[in-house]
Design an enzyme around this catalytic site. Structure first.
Site, short mmCIF file in Angstrom:
data_model
loop_
_atom_site.label_atom_id
_atom_site.label_comp_id
_atom_site.label_asym_id
_atom_site.label_seq_id
_atom_site.Cartn_x
_atom_site.Cartn_y
_atom_site.Cartn_z
N CYS A 268 -30.48 25.01 4.48
CA CYS A 268 -28.70 24.58 4.06
C CYS A 268 -28.83 23.84 2.87
CB CYS A 268 -27.98 23.63 4.41
SG CYS A 268 -28.05 24.02 6.48
N ASN B 257 -20.30 26.09 9.44
CA ASN B 257 -21.83 26.00 8.96
C ASN B 257 -22.21 27.45 9.24
OD1 ASN B 257 -24.10 25.10 8.56
ND2 ASN B 257 -23.73 22.99 9.02
N HIS C 215 -22.70 21.25 0.71
CA HIS C 215 -22.61 22.09 1.48
C HIS C 215 -22.45 21.66 3.12
CE1 HIS C 215 -24.66 24.05 5.41
NE2 HIS C 215 -25.04 22.46 5.78
O1 UT7 Z 1 -26.24 22.46 7.95
C1 UT7 Z 1 -27.05 21.68 8.46
C2 UT7 Z 1 -27.43 19.92 9.00
N1 UT7 Z 1 -27.39 19.90 9.54
C3 UT7 Z 1 -25.96 19.29 9.74
O2 UT7 Z 1 -25.66 18.71 8.72
C4 UT7 Z 1 -25.56 18.29 11.17
C5 UT7 Z 1 -25.27 17.14 11.09
N2 UT7 Z 1 -24.89 16.98 12.25
C6 UT7 Z 1 -23.74 16.47 13.53
O3 UT7 Z 1 -22.59 16.88 12.37
C7 UT7 Z 1 -23.32 16.10 13.65
O4 UT7 Z 1 -23.99 14.80 14.60
C8 UT7 Z 1 -22.52 17.48 15.18
C9 UT7 Z 1 -21.47 17.81 14.85
C10 UT7 Z 1 -23.68 18.07 15.29
C11 UT7 Z 1 -22.85 16.28 17.09
O5 UT7 Z 1 -21.43 14.78 16.51
P1 UT7 Z 1 -22.06 13.37 16.44
O6 UT7 Z 1 -21.04 12.80 16.71
O7 UT7 Z 1 -23.19 13.46 16.33
O8 UT7 Z 1 -22.19 14.02 18.28
P2 UT7 Z 1 -23.32 12.71 19.65
O9 UT7 Z 1 -25.08 13.91 19.47
O10 UT7 Z 1 -23.59 10.78 18.34
O11 UT7 Z 1 -22.63 13.42 20.74
C12 UT7 Z 1 -21.51 12.44 20.99
C13 UT7 Z 1 -20.93 12.24 22.51
C14 UT7 Z 1 -21.94 12.28 23.45
O12 UT7 Z 1 -21.56 11.89 24.27
P3 UT7 Z 1 -21.75 10.30 24.90
O13 UT7 Z 1 -23.47 10.10 25.48
O14 UT7 Z 1 -21.58 9.69 23.81
O15 UT7 Z 1 -21.29 9.86 26.03
C15 UT7 Z 1 -22.53 14.09 24.20
O16 UT7 Z 1 -22.95 13.83 24.90
O17 UT7 Z 1 -20.65 13.38 22.51
C16 UT7 Z 1 -21.19 14.65 23.21
N3 UT7 Z 1 -21.24 15.60 22.78
C17 UT7 Z 1 -19.93 16.90 23.20
N4 UT7 Z 1 -19.56 16.20 23.68
C18 UT7 Z 1 -18.72 17.90 23.54
C19 UT7 Z 1 -22.29 16.36 21.74
N5 UT7 Z 1 -21.86 17.44 22.26
C20 UT7 Z 1 -20.80 18.01 22.70
C21 UT7 Z 1 -20.23 19.16 22.85
N6 UT7 Z 1 -18.78 18.65 23.26
N7 UT7 Z 1 -20.50 20.31 22.25
#
Ligand code: UT7
Length: 337
Positions: A122, A293, A262
Protein backbone atom coordinates in the site's frame (compact mmCIF):
# COMPACT_ATOMS: atom_id res chain seq x y z
CA UNK A 1 43.78 11.05 -8.06
CA UNK A 2 42.09 8.79 -10.63
CA UNK A 3 39.89 10.23 -13.41
CA UNK A 4 36.69 11.91 -12.22
CA UNK A 5 33.25 10.50 -13.11
CA UNK A 6 30.96 12.66 -15.23
CA UNK A 7 27.37 13.09 -13.94
CA UNK A 8 24.20 14.39 -15.56
CA UNK A 9 23.18 17.96 -14.73
CA UNK A 10 20.70 18.03 -11.82
CA UNK A 11 17.15 19.29 -12.39
CA UNK A 12 13.69 19.33 -10.76
CA UNK A 13 10.79 16.97 -11.47
CA UNK A 14 6.99 17.18 -11.38
CA UNK A 15 3.87 15.15 -12.09
CA UNK A 16 2.88 15.94 -15.70
CA UNK A 17 -0.11 13.61 -16.18
CA UNK A 18 -2.54 11.35 -14.31
CA UNK A 19 -4.83 8.54 -15.49
CA UNK A 20 -6.79 5.70 -13.91
CA UNK A 21 -8.72 2.54 -14.66
CA UNK A 22 -11.71 1.49 -12.54
CA UNK A 23 -13.17 -1.96 -13.35
CA UNK A 24 -16.79 -1.81 -14.48
CA UNK A 25 -18.34 -4.22 -12.01
CA UNK A 26 -19.64 -2.53 -8.86
CA UNK A 27 -19.89 -4.92 -5.90
CA UNK A 28 -22.16 -3.97 -3.01
CA UNK A 29 -21.64 -4.81 0.66
CA UNK A 30 -24.71 -7.04 0.44
CA UNK A 31 -23.07 -9.09 -2.31
CA UNK A 32 -19.89 -9.47 -0.19
CA UNK A 33 -22.08 -10.59 2.74
CA UNK A 34 -23.39 -13.53 0.70
CA UNK A 35 -20.06 -15.23 1.55
CA UNK A 36 -19.17 -13.83 4.99
CA UNK A 37 -21.08 -13.37 8.21
CA UNK A 38 -21.30 -9.56 8.24
CA UNK A 39 -23.66 -6.73 7.27
CA UNK A 40 -23.79 -3.63 5.10
CA UNK A 41 -24.10 -1.58 8.30
CA UNK A 42 -21.01 -3.14 9.96
CA UNK A 43 -18.84 -2.71 6.86
CA UNK A 44 -19.87 0.94 6.41
CA UNK A 45 -19.34 1.75 10.07
CA UNK A 46 -16.01 -0.05 10.56
CA UNK A 47 -14.37 0.73 7.19
CA UNK A 48 -16.39 3.46 5.42
CA UNK A 49 -16.81 1.23 2.36
CA UNK A 50 -20.20 1.37 0.61
CA UNK A 51 -19.19 -0.48 -2.56
CA UNK A 52 -16.05 -1.44 -4.47
CA UNK A 53 -15.00 -2.51 -8.00
CA UNK A 54 -14.01 -6.06 -8.93
CA UNK A 55 -12.26 -6.82 -12.22
CA UNK A 56 -13.66 -9.74 -14.24
CA UNK A 57 -11.70 -12.95 -14.76
CA UNK A 58 -10.49 -11.87 -18.22
CA UNK A 59 -9.05 -8.54 -17.06
CA UNK A 60 -5.44 -8.79 -15.91
CA UNK A 61 -3.35 -6.28 -13.99
CA UNK A 62 -1.49 -5.70 -17.28
CA UNK A 63 -4.80 -4.66 -18.94
CA UNK A 64 -5.68 -2.35 -16.06
CA UNK A 65 -2.19 -0.83 -15.77
CA UNK A 66 -1.92 -0.22 -19.52
CA UNK A 67 -5.33 1.50 -19.62
CA UNK A 68 -4.40 3.82 -16.73
CA UNK A 69 -0.95 4.48 -18.23
CA UNK A 70 -2.36 5.40 -21.66
CA UNK A 71 -4.63 7.97 -19.99
CA UNK A 72 -1.76 9.40 -17.92
CA UNK A 73 0.47 9.75 -21.00
CA UNK A 74 -2.32 11.51 -22.92
CA UNK A 75 -3.03 13.74 -19.91
CA UNK A 76 0.64 14.77 -19.91
CA UNK A 77 0.33 15.74 -23.59
CA UNK A 78 2.91 13.10 -24.47
CA UNK A 79 2.98 9.91 -26.55
CA UNK A 80 4.38 6.54 -25.59
CA UNK A 81 7.54 7.40 -27.57
CA UNK A 82 8.35 10.01 -24.89
CA UNK A 83 8.38 7.51 -22.00
CA UNK A 84 11.80 6.11 -21.14
CA UNK A 85 11.16 4.33 -17.84
CA UNK A 86 8.33 2.40 -16.15
CA UNK A 87 8.05 1.80 -12.41
CA UNK A 88 5.13 -0.44 -11.48
CA UNK A 89 3.97 -0.95 -7.89
CA UNK A 90 1.87 -4.03 -7.15
CA UNK A 91 1.49 -7.06 -4.91
CA UNK A 92 -0.92 -8.88 -7.22
CA UNK A 93 1.15 -9.68 -10.33
CA UNK A 94 0.80 -13.46 -10.65
CA UNK A 95 4.24 -14.02 -12.21
CA UNK A 96 7.45 -14.03 -10.19
CA UNK A 97 9.19 -13.03 -13.42
CA UNK A 98 9.05 -11.25 -15.87
CA UNK A 99 7.98 -8.07 -14.10
CA UNK A 100 4.59 -6.54 -14.80
CA UNK A 101 6.42 -3.32 -15.77
CA UNK A 102 8.10 -4.89 -18.82
CA UNK A 103 4.79 -6.44 -19.94
CA UNK A 104 2.96 -3.12 -19.63
CA UNK A 105 5.80 -1.32 -21.44
CA UNK A 106 5.58 -3.83 -24.27
CA UNK A 107 1.77 -3.47 -24.44
CA UNK A 108 2.20 0.31 -24.72
CA UNK A 109 4.79 -0.10 -27.48
CA UNK A 110 7.52 1.68 -25.52
CA UNK A 111 10.96 1.49 -27.12
CA UNK A 112 13.65 0.03 -24.85
CA UNK A 113 12.54 1.64 -21.57
CA UNK A 114 14.03 0.95 -18.16
CA UNK A 115 11.26 -1.07 -16.47
CA UNK A 116 10.86 -2.77 -13.10
CA UNK A 117 8.33 -3.59 -10.37
CA UNK A 118 8.43 -2.55 -6.75
CA UNK A 119 6.85 -4.58 -3.99
CA UNK A 120 5.89 -2.14 -1.25
CA UNK A 121 2.16 -2.97 -1.04
CA UNK A 122 0.00 0.00 0.00
CA UNK A 123 3.02 2.31 0.10
CA UNK A 124 4.10 1.27 -3.43
CA UNK A 125 2.81 4.36 -5.21
CA UNK A 126 4.66 7.00 -3.12
CA UNK A 127 7.73 4.74 -3.18
CA UNK A 128 7.47 4.85 -6.99
CA UNK A 129 7.06 8.64 -7.03
CA UNK A 130 10.19 8.98 -4.86
CA UNK A 131 12.19 6.76 -7.22
CA UNK A 132 10.90 8.52 -10.35
CA UNK A 133 11.74 11.90 -8.81
CA UNK A 134 15.33 10.68 -8.31
CA UNK A 135 15.60 9.26 -11.84
CA UNK A 136 14.36 12.46 -13.48
CA UNK A 137 16.25 14.79 -11.13
CA UNK A 138 19.60 13.14 -11.79
CA UNK A 139 19.02 12.86 -15.54
CA UNK A 140 18.82 9.07 -15.63
CA UNK A 141 15.37 9.30 -17.25
CA UNK A 142 13.22 12.02 -18.81
CA UNK A 143 9.58 10.89 -18.58
CA UNK A 144 8.87 8.10 -16.09
CA UNK A 145 5.58 6.26 -15.82
CA UNK A 146 4.69 5.37 -12.25
CA UNK A 147 1.85 2.86 -12.03
CA UNK A 148 0.01 1.48 -9.00
CA UNK A 149 -2.17 -1.48 -9.93
CA UNK A 150 -3.90 -4.27 -8.03
CA UNK A 151 -6.22 -7.14 -8.72
CA UNK A 152 -6.47 -8.05 -5.05
CA UNK A 153 -9.54 -10.20 -5.65
CA UNK A 154 -7.18 -12.82 -7.14
CA UNK A 155 -5.40 -12.97 -3.77
CA UNK A 156 -8.31 -12.56 -1.34
CA UNK A 157 -10.39 -15.36 0.16
CA UNK A 158 -14.02 -14.29 -0.42
CA UNK A 159 -14.99 -16.32 2.67
CA UNK A 160 -12.53 -14.51 5.01
CA UNK A 161 -14.49 -11.91 6.99
CA UNK A 162 -11.25 -10.11 7.89
CA UNK A 163 -10.34 -9.20 4.29
CA UNK A 164 -13.14 -10.02 1.81
CA UNK A 165 -15.01 -6.74 2.28
CA UNK A 166 -11.97 -4.48 2.23
CA UNK A 167 -9.73 -5.39 -0.72
CA UNK A 168 -10.64 -4.43 -4.31
CA UNK A 169 -9.25 -3.87 -7.82
CA UNK A 170 -8.08 -0.86 -9.87
CA UNK A 171 -5.16 1.01 -11.39
CA UNK A 172 -3.73 4.53 -11.41
CA UNK A 173 -0.71 6.05 -13.16
CA UNK A 174 1.21 9.29 -13.35
CA UNK A 175 4.00 10.57 -15.56
CA UNK A 176 6.95 12.21 -13.80
CA UNK A 177 8.79 14.71 -16.04
CA UNK A 178 11.50 17.41 -15.80
CA UNK A 179 10.45 20.76 -14.37
CA UNK A 180 11.80 24.29 -13.94
CA UNK A 181 10.33 24.45 -10.41
CA UNK A 182 10.28 21.69 -7.75
CA UNK A 183 7.04 19.71 -8.24
CA UNK A 184 7.77 16.78 -5.89
CA UNK A 185 8.98 17.16 -2.31
CA UNK A 186 11.53 14.85 -0.67
CA UNK A 187 10.19 11.37 0.07
CA UNK A 188 10.04 10.20 3.69
CA UNK A 189 10.01 6.43 3.75
CA UNK A 190 10.74 3.45 5.96
CA UNK A 191 9.80 -0.09 6.93
CA UNK A 192 9.61 -2.51 9.83
CA UNK A 193 10.05 -6.12 8.72
CA UNK A 194 9.74 -7.32 12.33
CA UNK A 195 5.96 -6.86 11.82
CA UNK A 196 5.91 -8.70 8.48
CA UNK A 197 3.24 -11.14 9.62
CA UNK A 198 0.67 -8.37 10.16
CA UNK A 199 -0.23 -8.61 6.44
CA UNK A 200 1.12 -11.64 4.67
CA UNK A 201 0.26 -13.83 1.71
CA UNK A 202 -0.06 -17.41 3.06
CA UNK A 203 0.59 -20.26 2.86
CA UNK A 204 3.85 -20.35 0.93
CA UNK A 205 3.83 -22.04 -2.45
CA UNK A 206 5.78 -25.11 -1.37
CA UNK A 207 3.33 -25.89 1.43
CA UNK A 208 0.34 -25.22 -0.83
CA UNK A 209 1.67 -27.32 -3.71
CA UNK A 210 1.99 -30.24 -1.29
CA UNK A 211 -1.56 -29.68 0.02
CA UNK A 212 -2.96 -29.37 -3.52
CA UNK A 213 -1.25 -32.62 -4.54
CA UNK A 214 -2.79 -34.35 -1.52
CA UNK A 215 -6.33 -32.93 -1.86
CA UNK A 216 -6.51 -32.68 -5.66
CA UNK A 217 -7.98 -29.17 -5.18
CA UNK A 218 -6.06 -26.28 -6.75
CA UNK A 219 -5.73 -23.37 -4.31
CA UNK A 220 -3.69 -20.13 -4.42
CA UNK A 221 -2.09 -18.32 -1.50
CA UNK A 222 -4.28 -15.52 -0.11
CA UNK A 223 -3.76 -12.38 1.94
CA UNK A 224 -4.05 -12.63 5.71
CA UNK A 225 -4.32 -9.49 7.79
CA UNK A 226 -4.19 -8.79 11.52
CA UNK A 227 -6.58 -5.88 10.99
CA UNK A 228 -6.50 -4.37 14.46
CA UNK A 229 -2.71 -4.46 14.64
CA UNK A 230 -2.32 -2.68 11.28
CA UNK A 231 -5.05 -0.22 12.25
CA UNK A 232 -3.29 0.74 15.50
CA UNK A 233 0.09 1.10 13.76
CA UNK A 234 -1.34 3.31 11.01
CA UNK A 235 -3.21 5.56 13.42
CA UNK A 236 -0.32 6.01 15.88
CA UNK A 237 2.74 6.01 13.61
CA UNK A 238 1.70 7.58 10.31
CA UNK A 239 0.75 11.10 11.45
CA UNK A 240 4.39 11.93 12.40
CA UNK A 241 5.52 10.62 9.00
CA UNK A 242 2.99 12.82 7.17
CA UNK A 243 4.13 15.78 9.28
CA UNK A 244 7.77 15.07 8.41
CA UNK A 245 6.94 14.95 4.67
CA UNK A 246 5.46 18.46 5.00
CA UNK A 247 8.43 19.72 7.00
CA UNK A 248 11.10 18.43 4.61
CA UNK A 249 9.18 20.16 1.79
CA UNK A 250 9.33 23.40 3.82
CA UNK A 251 5.52 23.46 4.22
CA UNK A 252 2.91 23.56 6.98
CA UNK A 253 -0.66 22.13 6.98
CA UNK A 254 -1.89 25.62 5.97
CA UNK A 255 0.12 25.50 2.74
CA UNK A 256 -1.52 22.46 1.16
CA UNK A 257 -4.91 22.07 -0.52
CA UNK A 258 -5.28 18.26 -0.53
CA UNK A 259 -4.57 15.34 1.78
CA UNK A 260 -4.53 12.02 -0.07
CA UNK A 261 -3.71 9.14 2.27
CA UNK A 262 -3.77 5.49 1.18
CA UNK A 263 -7.45 4.51 1.23
CA UNK A 264 -7.12 1.79 3.89
CA UNK A 265 -10.07 2.52 6.14
CA UNK A 266 -12.12 5.70 6.58
CA UNK A 267 -11.52 5.59 10.34
CA UNK A 268 -7.74 5.62 9.77
CA UNK A 269 -8.14 8.64 7.47
CA UNK A 270 -10.28 10.43 10.09
CA UNK A 271 -7.72 9.70 12.84
CA UNK A 272 -4.85 11.03 10.69
CA UNK A 273 -6.81 14.18 9.85
CA UNK A 274 -7.48 14.80 13.54
CA UNK A 275 -3.82 14.23 14.48
CA UNK A 276 -2.48 16.47 11.71
CA UNK A 277 -4.85 19.35 12.48
CA UNK A 278 -5.52 20.43 8.91
CA UNK A 279 -7.44 23.68 8.40
CA UNK A 280 -10.89 23.39 6.76
CA UNK A 281 -9.39 24.56 3.47
CA UNK A 282 -7.69 21.15 3.06
CA UNK A 283 -9.78 18.62 1.14
CA UNK A 284 -9.38 15.04 2.32
CA UNK A 285 -9.61 12.15 -0.20
CA UNK A 286 -12.35 9.65 0.68
CA UNK A 287 -12.41 7.48 -2.43
CA UNK A 288 -12.56 4.34 -0.24
CA UNK A 289 -16.37 4.75 -0.03
CA UNK A 290 -16.81 3.55 -3.61
CA UNK A 291 -13.41 2.04 -4.45
CA UNK A 292 -12.58 -0.06 -1.38
CA UNK A 293 -8.93 -0.61 -0.46
CA UNK A 294 -6.93 -1.04 -3.69
CA UNK A 295 -3.45 -1.04 -2.06
CA UNK A 296 -0.88 0.42 -4.51
CA UNK A 297 -3.64 1.88 -6.72
CA UNK A 298 -5.57 3.73 -4.04
CA UNK A 299 -3.67 7.04 -3.99
CA UNK A 300 -3.76 7.78 -7.76
CA UNK A 301 -7.41 6.62 -7.88
CA UNK A 302 -8.28 9.01 -5.04
CA UNK A 303 -6.32 11.85 -6.66
CA UNK A 304 -8.15 11.31 -9.93
CA UNK A 305 -11.54 11.44 -8.23
CA UNK A 306 -10.65 14.79 -6.65
CA UNK A 307 -9.63 16.09 -10.08
CA UNK A 308 -12.79 14.75 -11.75
CA UNK A 309 -14.91 16.45 -9.08
CA UNK A 310 -13.10 19.73 -9.77
CA UNK A 311 -11.76 19.88 -6.21
CA UNK A 312 -8.11 19.24 -7.09
CA UNK A 313 -6.89 21.94 -9.45
CA UNK A 314 -3.72 22.17 -11.49
CA UNK A 315 -1.01 23.68 -9.30
CA UNK A 316 -2.57 22.59 -5.98
CA UNK A 317 -0.31 20.94 -3.42
CA UNK A 318 -1.25 17.45 -2.21
CA UNK A 319 0.27 15.51 0.69
CA UNK A 320 0.42 11.80 -0.20
CA UNK A 321 1.06 9.00 2.29
CA UNK A 322 1.02 5.25 1.69
CA UNK A 323 1.28 2.61 4.45
CA UNK A 324 0.66 -1.09 4.82
CA UNK A 325 2.18 -4.55 4.37
CA UNK A 326 5.85 -4.85 5.16
CA UNK A 327 5.18 -2.99 7.28
CA UNK A 328 6.25 -0.16 4.98
CA UNK A 329 5.37 3.48 4.42
CA UNK A 330 6.24 6.47 2.21
CA UNK A 331 5.04 10.07 1.98
CA UNK A 332 5.73 13.22 -0.02
CA UNK A 333 4.13 16.45 -1.24
CA UNK A 334 3.34 16.77 -4.97
CA UNK A 335 1.93 19.52 -7.15
CA UNK A 336 -1.21 18.50 -9.08
CA UNK A 337 -0.58 18.39 -12.86
O1 UT7 B 1 -4.22 -1.41 3.24
C1 UT7 B 1 -3.23 -2.06 3.93
C2 UT7 B 1 -3.30 -1.82 5.37
N1 UT7 B 1 -4.53 -2.31 5.89
C3 UT7 B 1 -5.22 -1.57 6.73
O2 UT7 B 1 -4.82 -0.47 7.01
C4 UT7 B 1 -6.42 -2.16 7.40
C5 UT7 B 1 -6.42 -1.86 8.87
N2 UT7 B 1 -7.45 -2.51 9.62
C6 UT7 B 1 -8.78 -2.23 9.47
O3 UT7 B 1 -9.14 -1.46 8.62
C7 UT7 B 1 -9.75 -2.86 10.44
O4 UT7 B 1 -9.02 -3.58 11.40
C8 UT7 B 1 -10.82 -3.78 9.79
C9 UT7 B 1 -11.80 -2.93 9.02
C10 UT7 B 1 -10.13 -4.79 8.86
C11 UT7 B 1 -11.59 -4.52 10.89
O5 UT7 B 1 -12.21 -3.57 11.75
P1 UT7 B 1 -11.98 -3.65 13.32
O6 UT7 B 1 -12.80 -2.59 13.92
O7 UT7 B 1 -10.50 -3.61 13.61
O8 UT7 B 1 -12.58 -5.06 13.68
P2 UT7 B 1 -11.99 -6.12 14.71
O9 UT7 B 1 -11.13 -7.08 14.00
O10 UT7 B 1 -11.45 -5.42 15.91
O11 UT7 B 1 -13.31 -6.86 15.16
C12 UT7 B 1 -14.32 -6.18 15.97
C13 UT7 B 1 -15.51 -7.08 16.08
C14 UT7 B 1 -15.19 -8.50 16.55
O12 UT7 B 1 -16.29 -8.96 17.32
P3 UT7 B 1 -16.24 -8.96 18.93
O13 UT7 B 1 -15.06 -9.79 19.31
O14 UT7 B 1 -16.09 -7.51 19.31
O15 UT7 B 1 -17.58 -9.53 19.31
C15 UT7 B 1 -15.09 -9.28 15.26
O16 UT7 B 1 -15.40 -10.64 15.47
O17 UT7 B 1 -16.13 -7.22 14.80
C16 UT7 B 1 -16.16 -8.61 14.44
N3 UT7 B 1 -15.89 -8.68 13.01
C17 UT7 B 1 -16.85 -8.57 12.09
N4 UT7 B 1 -18.18 -8.40 12.20
C18 UT7 B 1 -18.88 -8.29 11.07
C19 UT7 B 1 -14.70 -8.82 12.39
N5 UT7 B 1 -14.88 -8.80 11.05
C20 UT7 B 1 -16.20 -8.65 10.84
C21 UT7 B 1 -16.99 -8.55 9.69
N6 UT7 B 1 -18.32 -8.37 9.85
N7 UT7 B 1 -16.47 -8.60 8.45
Amino acid sequence: MTASIATNPRRFSRLSGLGVFRPERVVSNDEICEKIESSDEWIRERSGIIERRHADAETSIIDMAAAAAERAIADAGLTSADIDAVILATISHPLQTPSAAVLVADRLGLVDPGAFDISAACSGFPYGIGLADSLVSNGQATNVLVIGVEKLTDWTDPYDRGTAFIFADGAGAVVVSPSEEPGIGPTVWGSNGAEAEAIICLPDWNALRKENAETGIEKWPVLHMQGQKVFRWAVSEMAPIAKEALEVAGLTPDDIQLFVPHQANMRITDALVRALGFPETVTVARDIQTAGNTSAASIPLALDRLRQEGVAKSGDLALLIGFGAGLAYAAQVVRIP
